[in-house]
Design an enzyme around this catalytic site. Structure first.
Site, PDB file in Angstrom:
ATOM      1  N   THR A  62       0.821  -1.208   0.000  1.00  0.00           N
ATOM      2  CA  THR A  62       0.000   0.000   0.000  1.00  0.00           C
ATOM      3  C   THR A  62       0.859   1.264   0.000  1.00  0.00           C
ATOM      4  O   THR A  62       0.648   2.172  -0.804  1.00  0.00           O
ATOM      5  CB  THR A  62      -0.948  -0.001   1.209  1.00  0.00           C
ATOM      6  OG1 THR A  62      -1.737  -1.193   1.194  1.00  0.00           O
ATOM      7  CG2 THR A  62      -1.876   1.200   1.165  1.00  0.00           C
ATOM      8  N   LYS A  89       7.349  11.584  21.091  1.00  0.00           N
ATOM      9  CA  LYS A  89       7.461  12.499  22.228  1.00  0.00           C
ATOM     10  C   LYS A  89       6.095  12.864  22.812  1.00  0.00           C
ATOM     11  O   LYS A  89       6.008  13.711  23.697  1.00  0.00           O
ATOM     12  CB  LYS A  89       8.177  13.781  21.794  1.00  0.00           C
ATOM     13  CG  LYS A  89       9.558  13.554  21.191  1.00  0.00           C
ATOM     14  CD  LYS A  89      10.139  14.868  20.682  1.00  0.00           C
ATOM     15  CE  LYS A  89      11.485  14.655  20.015  1.00  0.00           C
ATOM     16  NZ  LYS A  89      12.040  15.923  19.462  1.00  0.00           N
ATOM     17  N   HIS A 141     -10.491  -0.680   4.020  1.00  0.00           N
ATOM     18  CA  HIS A 141      -9.278  -0.477   3.204  1.00  0.00           C
ATOM     19  C   HIS A 141      -9.774  -0.225   1.785  1.00  0.00           C
ATOM     20  O   HIS A 141      -9.659  -1.071   0.901  1.00  0.00           O
ATOM     21  CB  HIS A 141      -8.401  -1.719   3.274  1.00  0.00           C
ATOM     22  CG  HIS A 141      -7.000  -1.530   2.779  1.00  0.00           C
ATOM     23  ND1 HIS A 141      -6.597  -0.404   2.095  1.00  0.00           N
ATOM     24  CD2 HIS A 141      -5.897  -2.337   2.864  1.00  0.00           C
ATOM     25  CE1 HIS A 141      -5.314  -0.522   1.785  1.00  0.00           C
ATOM     26  NE2 HIS A 141      -4.868  -1.681   2.244  1.00  0.00           N
TER      27      HIS A 141
END
Length: 314
Positions: A62, A89, A141
Site C-alpha cells: 500500500t 514524544k 481499506h
C-alpha cells in the site's frame, strides 16, 4: 475524472459511494493503467500538490504503490517516518496533521491501527485538505477494494450480476474483506459466499445479505472468483486457531480444493501471503492466480483516487 455529480473530497470507505462513483473510479484506474506501469503522463495532474503518506502501521504494497501513484501523477511526496517523529514524544495525531498541513500538505494518505481514526481526522482537517484511508483497524481499506474490483473486472467483465465470489479466511479481522464486501454489494455481485472458522467470522451486520457456508469446499464449488485472506495473527487472541497446520488443512487453498471452482476461476490474495497457511505455493504461483496483477493494479487504482481528490480540491 469523476463526473461533476459524483465528486468526492475524502475516500474513507467504499460503502459511502454509489455505483456511478465506484464505476467511474474503476474506469479511471483502467485508463491510467499504462501510466501506472511507467508510461509518461502529460500533463502531470498533481504537479502542484503535496501528498503525505502517514503510515502508523507497517506496509509494503500500500505505501509503495501510493508513493509510486503520486509520483507518476507529478506530485511532491512526503513519507512520514513514525519511528523518528514527534509522535514518539507525545504529539497527538491531530497536531501531526496540523503541522504537516501548515507545511503545505494537500492530500494525506493515512494508515492506522485504530478503527475510525481517518474519519476523525477528516472532521478536523483544513477545508483544502483531502484524506485517503489506507487501512484503519479492521474497518476499511477502500483502495484495496478498488484494486480488487478492477482485477475482477479485467478478467470477468463489467457486469458482476452473474458472478459467484468466495471470500475465505480471517474475515473477522480483515478490513480488506469489509471493503471488498462493500464494493461487491454496490456492483451487484450475483452471489458472495463467506467461509471461515466460526471464531474468525465477523459480526452479523458485516455478513448481512451474503451467504455464509461452513467449509472452504462449499465456498469454492462452482465459483468464478476465490479470495483468500491473510490470517492476521497480530490482531488475534490466542486460541482462535488451533494450529497453522490444521488451518491449512481445513481452509487453505490447495490445487485440489481449487479444482472445485469453475475452470476459469481466478484466485486472489491481498497480501502479504502466509504460504502454506492460507494458500499453497502451487496455487499462489499457478496459472489461475492474479495476485501479482492485483499488486500492479494497486498503482492504477491509487492514481485514480488521487486524481479524483485533486479534481475535488482544485
Amino acid at each position: 475524472m469523476l463526473p461533476m455529480n459524483t465528486s468526492i473530497r475524502h475516500l474513507l470507505t467504499l460503502d459511502r459511494l454509489n455505483a456511478e462513483q465506484l464505476n467511474s473510479l474503476l474506469d479511471q484506474a483502467e485508463a491510467l493503467s499504462p501510466q501506472a506501469l511507467g508510461a509518461p503522463l502529460s500533463p502531470p495532474r498533481l504537479a502542484d500538490k503535496t501528498v503525505v503518506n502517514l503510515f502508523f502501521e507497517p506496509s509494503t504494497r500500500t505505501r509503495s504503490s501510493f508513493e509510486l501513484a503520486a509520483k507518476r501523477l507529478g506530485a511532491t511526496v512526503l513519507n512520514f517516518d513514525m519511528a523518528n517523529s514527534s509522535t514518539r514524544k507525545g504529539e497527538t495525531l491531530a497536531d501531526t496533521l496540523y503541522t504537516l498541513e501548515a507545511m503545505g500538505g494537500d492530500i494525506f494518505v493515512v494508515r492506522h491501527s485504530g478503527d475510525g481514526v481517518v474519519a476523525q481526522l477528516a472532521e478536523i482537517c483544513a477545508p483544502r485538505t483531502c484524506l485517503v484511508n489506507a487501512g484503519d483497524g479492521k474497518s476499511a481499506h477502500p483502495t484495496q477494494g478498488l484494486l480488487d474490483m478492477l482485477t475482477i473486472r479485467q478478467h470477468k467483465g463489467r457486469d458482476f450480476s452473474g458472478l459467484k465470489v468466495a471470500i475465505i479466511g480471517d474475515i473477522r479481522h480483515s478490513r480488506v474483506a469489509r471493503s471488498d464486501l462493500h464494493a461487491l454489494r454496490i456492483l451487484g455481485a450475483g452471489e458472495v459466499r463467506l467461509a471461515a472458522p466460526e471464531s474468525l467470522l465477523p459480526n452479523a451486520d458485516v455478513m448481512q445479505g451474503f451467504r455464509v457456508v461452513d467449509s472452504a469446499d462449499a465456498a469454492i464449488e462452482g465459483v468464478d472468483v476465490v479470495m483468500t485472506l491473510r490470517l492476521q495473527r497480530e490482531r488475534m487472541e490466542d486460541g482462535l486457531v488451533s494450529s497453522m497446520e490444521a488451518y491449512f488443512r481445513d481452509w487453505g487453498i490447495t490445487p485440489e480444493r481449487l479444482a472445485l471452482a469453475k475452470p476459469d476461476a481466478i484466485v486472489m490474495h491481498p497480501g502479504p501471503m502466509n504460504r502454506g497457511v492460507e494458500i499453497a505455493d502451487a496455487v499462489a504461483d499457478g496459472p489461475q492466480s492474479v495476485i501479482r496483477q492485483q499488486v500492479s493494479n494497486g498503482v492504477a487504482a491509487r492514481m485514480a483516487v488521487l486524481s479524483a481528490l485533486h479534481a475535488e480540491s482544485a
